[in-house]
Design an enzyme around this catalytic site. Structure first.
Site, PDB file in Angstrom:
ATOM      1  N   SER B 123       0.837  -1.200   0.000  1.00 37.28           N
ATOM      2  CA  SER B 123       0.000   0.000   0.000  1.00 37.28           C
ATOM      3  C   SER B 123       0.870   1.247   0.000  1.00 37.28           C
ATOM      4  O   SER B 123       1.990   1.237   0.528  1.00 37.28           O
ATOM      5  CB  SER B 123      -0.866  -0.002   1.258  1.00 37.28           C
ATOM      6  OG  SER B 123      -1.421   1.278   1.483  1.00 37.28           O
ATOM      7  N   TYR B 147      -0.522   0.075  10.137  1.00 38.41           N
ATOM      8  CA  TYR B 147      -0.819  -0.618   8.877  1.00 38.41           C
ATOM      9  C   TYR B 147       0.333  -0.441   7.880  1.00 38.41           C
ATOM     10  O   TYR B 147       0.841  -1.410   7.317  1.00 38.41           O
ATOM     11  CB  TYR B 147      -2.116  -0.044   8.311  1.00 38.41           C
ATOM     12  CG  TYR B 147      -2.519  -0.563   6.957  1.00 38.41           C
ATOM     13  CD1 TYR B 147      -3.117  -1.809   6.820  1.00 38.41           C
ATOM     14  CD2 TYR B 147      -2.341   0.213   5.808  1.00 38.41           C
ATOM     15  CE1 TYR B 147      -3.515  -2.269   5.570  1.00 38.41           C
ATOM     16  CE2 TYR B 147      -2.737  -0.237   4.567  1.00 38.41           C
ATOM     17  CZ  TYR B 147      -3.321  -1.484   4.448  1.00 38.41           C
ATOM     18  OH  TYR B 147      -3.709  -1.936   3.216  1.00 38.41           O
ATOM     19  N   LYS B 151       2.891  -3.303   6.408  1.00 37.69           N
ATOM     20  CA  LYS B 151       3.051  -3.533   4.963  1.00 37.69           C
ATOM     21  C   LYS B 151       4.522  -3.391   4.579  1.00 37.69           C
ATOM     22  O   LYS B 151       5.050  -4.179   3.781  1.00 37.69           O
ATOM     23  CB  LYS B 151       2.197  -2.543   4.162  1.00 37.69           C
ATOM     24  CG  LYS B 151       0.695  -2.809   4.228  1.00 37.69           C
ATOM     25  CD  LYS B 151       0.321  -4.084   3.471  1.00 37.69           C
ATOM     26  CE  LYS B 151      -1.180  -4.310   3.396  1.00 37.69           C
ATOM     27  NZ  LYS B 151      -1.520  -5.626   2.804  1.00 37.69           N
TER      28      LYS B 151
END
Lengths: 321, 321
Positions: B123, B147, B151
């Site tokens: 992402s 997050y 990632k």
């Protein structure tokens, strides 16, 4: 102040302990206790009024990190790690120590719910070729070793745990520390030191890579200086980007040898034998060369100005001048 | 060819399955079987001559990844993940699913000792402010969410496992996928879709951030296209830097709304209510804006050219034109 040092039996760890016992204070506070941890038993030098304890074991083992954090050290130097050559040959060990060991320690601090300063020694091995001529602070890390990968992952954790307020972390990406005293370790970068150290002792040394290789170095003395600075720095000055590329001296291997000749003469440099080694070259050719290290310099991290200075620091600190 | 898809019950996963069943081939090979995995039971659409199986459970649980790899899928799409908003509110869940789940899967592949292609959806959340006006491919990732951290760590693993020859990985950093069909999920980016989707259904939508926010988008159709391209690309063309920032359309929220007015009229855009939300803004203000995505474009990854096109793709794919 209570201090915890992981990897305390390593070369940089031992020098850091010696410096702290000499300074007797850190970041403006008096040192009351130093806890040392390593996979092998660290020495426990004596110092009046400072408690020095040793812990031995596997940092990633269940309960090990919790035991180290039980007395809530105010300052944690996380130096523990498997070196680059070993992390490359032993996949499981590298991930266990360098990634899981760091995560376990960071989680123990998180769950203890206080907010110490954590200084983590990362490495320029987080970078991978190709590079611009001088690598800026905003260049992306694309490691080409498992060691560099593990350091990058621990850096990412350090930043996130800091952002979340679990601790106040500063990651310092060390250049190659040179001249390493004592025996060679399993780091692929070992020859950078041995081509200086062994000849100064009248012994032959092997150079496994071409003289044109460019690399960045700082002395063990500078490495300790980086750690002390990282311990004392105001976190607000660092901001959200908690991992800093340290400054150093960027030189070719040829320039290292010229500096050695200036400092110690050609009888010494004649002891360097060039024996190309494909395995070492395969690793070294993807290593970063020169760094801008602008943020670190602005934040007061300082290294030597020339490789001559690095050699002189070695002679002063290890060979009695 | 046997294909495994984790996160198969998610929006992108379902669209990928539909596309694969329609194409009946991938990367020049006929599809024989598709295994779907998710934490909730994925649908198993029927297709003549293609076996579709569903697996349900926690990817990070002991043995779960090994079971998925038992039949040695030739192609693995690793889409599973906890979204950004949830990873921020539930620290343990985010690390367990996004980091440990990825690592467990990657290790199961490593230990099975064959070398499939692994396509991983990363992402643009790996990036954190401040940014240059256009973010180049070589800009450093400094995530400002858990997050994004997770990632980034999985990206690092993907690269290292590829370098070591355990599998042949390609990581694709997705921009915000917009317009998401169906109900909002817990992603902090949800409003980028809802301000288009809800008004097109005659419903009010809330805009929690200023119209000046710049962000990069690609349609679900493009996301599937990225996955298909990543599956088929020659790994030698990708080289050692295995994680690629995908292209997209970089626009302000104001420009999104202007595009909606061009496509659907002002009666539709009047349904957008501006209700500033500090929590959303705190996340969004640190998100990246525009990307160069030069490498991905050169490697044949394509997205829409304008936000009007993105809205039209939504109307065609979800609203029957």
């Amino acid at each position: 102040m209570r201090i915890l040092i992981t990897g305390a039996a390593g070369m940089v760890g031992r020098k850091l302990v010696a410096r702290l016992l000499q300074d007797r204070q850190l970041a403006g506070r008096t040192i009351a206790a130093i806890d040392l941890h390593d996979i092998v038993a660290p020495e426990t030098p004596q110092a009046d009024g400072i408690s020095v304890r040793a812990f031995t074991g596997d940092l990633a083992a269940a309960g090990a990190s919790e035991a180290l954090i039980a007395d809530r050290p105010d300052m944690i130097f996380h130096l523990a790690g498997v070196v680059s050559g070993e992390a490359e040959t032993n996949f499981d060990l590298g991930y266990r120590v360098n990634l899981d060991g760091s995560r376990t320690l960071f989680d123990a601090i998180r769950l203890a719910n206080y907010k110490p300063r954590v200084v983590f020694t990362s490495s320029i091995a987080v970078f991978g070729a190709p590079f611009p001529e001088v690598i800026p602070d905003e260049f992306h890390p694309t490691p080409m070793t498992s060691y560099g990968t593990q350091k990058l992952m621990a850096e990412a954790l350090l930043s996130d745990y800091t952002r979340r307020g679990f601790f106040d972390g500063v990651g310092i990406r060390l250049p190659t520390i040179c001249v390493r005293p004592g025996k060679p370790n399993k780091a692929a970068s070992g020859f950078f030191s041995s081509i200086i150290r062994e000849p100064l002792h009248g012994q032959e040394a092997v150079l496994p890579v071409p003289r044109s290789v460019v690399h960045t170095h700082a002395s063990p003395r500078s490495a300790v200086g980086f750690l002390i600075r990282a311990a004392g720095i105001d976190g607000a000055l660092v901001g959200p980007r908690r991992n800093l590329t340290m400054p150093g001296v960027g030189v070719t291997v040829g320039e290292q040898i010229e500096a050695l000749e200036r400092v110690a003469g050609s009888a010494v440099t004649k002891l360097i034998r060039e024996v190309p080694d494909a395995a070492t070259w395969a690793i070294v050719q993807n290593w970063p060369t020169r760094f801008e290290a602008r943020r670190a310099r602005e934040l007061g991290f300082t290294a030597e100005q020339s490789f001559d200075e690095i050699i002189r620091a070695h002679i002063e600190d290890e060979l009695g001048g």
